[in-house]
Design an enzyme around this catalytic site. Structure first.
Site, mmCIF file in Angstrom:
data_model
loop_
_atom_site.group_PDB
_atom_site.id
_atom_site.type_symbol
_atom_site.label_atom_id
_atom_site.label_comp_id
_atom_site.label_asym_id
_atom_site.label_seq_id
_atom_site.Cartn_x
_atom_site.Cartn_y
_atom_site.Cartn_z
ATOM 1 C CG HIS A 140 -4.458 0.230 -8.350
ATOM 2 N ND1 HIS A 140 -5.764 0.301 -8.087
ATOM 3 C CD2 HIS A 140 -3.949 1.122 -7.538
ATOM 4 C CE1 HIS A 140 -5.905 0.981 -7.031
ATOM 5 N NE2 HIS A 140 -4.639 1.698 -6.715
ATOM 6 C CG ASP A 177 2.782 4.306 -4.521
ATOM 7 O OD1 ASP A 177 2.893 5.307 -4.236
ATOM 8 O OD2 ASP A 177 2.141 3.454 -4.351
ATOM 9 C CG HIS A 221 -2.029 1.013 1.302
ATOM 10 N ND1 HIS A 221 -2.482 1.555 0.256
ATOM 11 C CD2 HIS A 221 -2.859 0.961 2.231
ATOM 12 C CE1 HIS A 221 -3.700 2.340 0.479
ATOM 13 N NE2 HIS A 221 -3.874 2.263 1.700
#
Ligand code: CMC
Length: 422
Positions: A302, A358, A263
């Site tokens: 994702h 990210d 996460h």
């Protein structure tokens, strides 16, 4: 065509028709036909846990909206504090509401001296700042015992303001402590992101003003990370909050959930991966090893997005602006090559694996001087507004305590055997 499904219990021949509403079918209706037969859905892969009016994602199209406003428009035209107001209140503030909100947040940034002196200084000298943050947020509940009164609007509002305002202060304090630098008090003359950068980097100068391009970049990254509907940490916030724990304890649980590498820790994993790859020539071999199942391409894939993460597109643009000030992160070329190869490779294309938010954020944070341990902390600061928006929504819905069921697969009843006879 009827917008419904019909389920037949083949044991009894009984059937029930359940309407499809907002893309879901009611489990309560299902339970009328099949009491005691539970949905088996590990990791909530196909379960909607709530109705929510906060954030909308179309994972296939790669779209994200907060309260109906596309993320691209908010990133271009708004500020983090305005977005936080929007998430919490459902509407953009008027000029006066925004002024009052910014004032409230600015004047709640200080933390109790005992949090800093007694509590933070109790950590080991090399404590991870995320570990410090998780504990410090939980500790705030002991400083504000009235926070337990979650149904009195003024008290609830005060804790929301405190949490959003104090997160950057705690975050910067955690960093300064972990590198042996003195704590810097908030500067109320600065904006929310500029104040955070001042608390991070100020040394001997009487007044620290970060480069405006970096201030804007941090504010933008805060906007992009402010909410993402029912993600792991928001779910933790909701589950703990559903027991009517105070918001500090619930936020500490959410922060802990964000600590994990799947996460909030993913951008750190991206940097470590890029450093391990080391040079452009090694990129094809690395991609091959991922395809052979030897590890994952961090920053790719994702649970919801099966397309380019819309946040990743904006982050790419922010990166260019930041690198103009800080100089290019030498790992950028490796990242771009990885992206190019993966986007052209059937392994990633067929599994709909695209860069997520990210993939590039770590490169920006690193270029700005943040140590990797601070990356999840930088995520927690803005996500606090999303956590609190969902917590408020949940309480206002009169929700029940979260308590899932299980399918028991253990031993049938058996009798205890004394240790001497085993
Ligand atoms: N690299 C290589 N293969 C992957 C990756 C990846 N990053 N992600 C998924 N796959 C493969 C996986 O091996 C599986 O293949 P197969 O069908 O052959 O078994 C398939 O794609 C589906 O993967 P999954 O694990 O079932 O997908 P998930 O929805 O459970 O996992 C994820 C989502 C984000 C945990 C995963 O994509 C991942 O581990 N990504 C890397 C970590 C990362 O970047 N996390 C940040 C997420 S965005 C920030 C946030 O929201 O917190």
């Amino acid at each position: 065509m009827a917008e419904s499904i019909t389920i037949t219990d083949n044991r009894s021949g009984e059937a029930i028709e359940i309407p499809i509403v907002d893309g879901g079918v009611s489990a309560a209706e299902w339970a009328k036909l099949l009491p005691g037969v539970w949905f088996y859905d590990p990791a909530f892969m196909t379960t909607a846990v709530t109705e929510s009016a906060i954030t909308w994602i179309d994972g296939d199209a790669g779209k994200l909206e907060y309260r109906g406003y596309p993320i691209e428009q908010l990133a271009e035209r708004s500020t983090f504090l305005e977005v936080a107001y929007l998430l919490l209140n459902g509407e953009l503030p008027t000029a006066k509401q925004l002024e009052d909100w910014v004032h409230e947040i600015t004047y709640h940034t200080f933390i109790h001296e005992n949090v800093r002196k007694r509590f933070l200084e109790g950590f080991h000298y090399d404590a991870h700042p995320m570990g410090i943050l998780v504990s410090a947020v939980a500790a705030l509940s002991t400083f504000y015992p009235e926070a337990k009164d979650i149904y009195t609007p003024a008290i609830r509002y005060k804790q929301i303001v405190r949490l959003i305002a104090k997160m950057p202060t705690l975050a910067a304090a955690a960093h300064r402590f972990s590198v042996g630098m003195p704590f810097i008090y908030p500067d109320n003359s600065l904006s929310f992101p500029a104040n955070f950068l001042s608390m991070m980097w100020k040394t001997a100068e009487p007044h620290y003003e970060a480069d405006p391009a970096l201030v804007r970049a941090i504010d933008l990254l805060f906007i992009l990370h402010a909410d993402h509907e029912q993600n792991c940490s928001t779910t933790a916030m909701r589950v703990v909050g559903s027991s009517h724990a105070d918001p500090y304890s619930s936020c500490a649980a959410a922060t802990a959930a964000l600590y994990g590498p799947l996460h909030g820790g993913a951008n750190e994993a991206v940097i470590r991966m890029l450093m391990e790859i080391g040079s452009l020539e090694n990129v094809p071999d690395f991609v091959r090893s991922v395809k052979e199942g030897k590890g994952r391409l961090n920053g790719f894939g994702h649970r919801v997005y099966k397309n380019y993460d819309p946040r990743a597109k904006i982050v790419r643009e922010i990166a260019e602006k930041v690198f103009q000030v800080t100089g290019k992160n030498p790992l950028l070329d490796i990242a771009l090559k990885l992206e190019e190869l993966a986007l052209a490779d059937d392994y990633f294309v067929s599994r709909k694996l695209y860069p997520n938010v990210d993939f590039f954020t770590g490169l920006i944070y690193q270029a700005m001087g943040f140590p990797m341990e601070m990356f999840p902390v930088l995520f927690a600061i803005p996500r606090t507004s999303g956590w609190l928006a969902h917590w408020t929504e949940m309480l206002d819905q009169g929700s029940k305590i979260a308590r899932p069921r299980q399918l028991y697969t253990g031993s049938p009843r058996r009798d205890y055997v004394p240790v001497s006879e085993r």
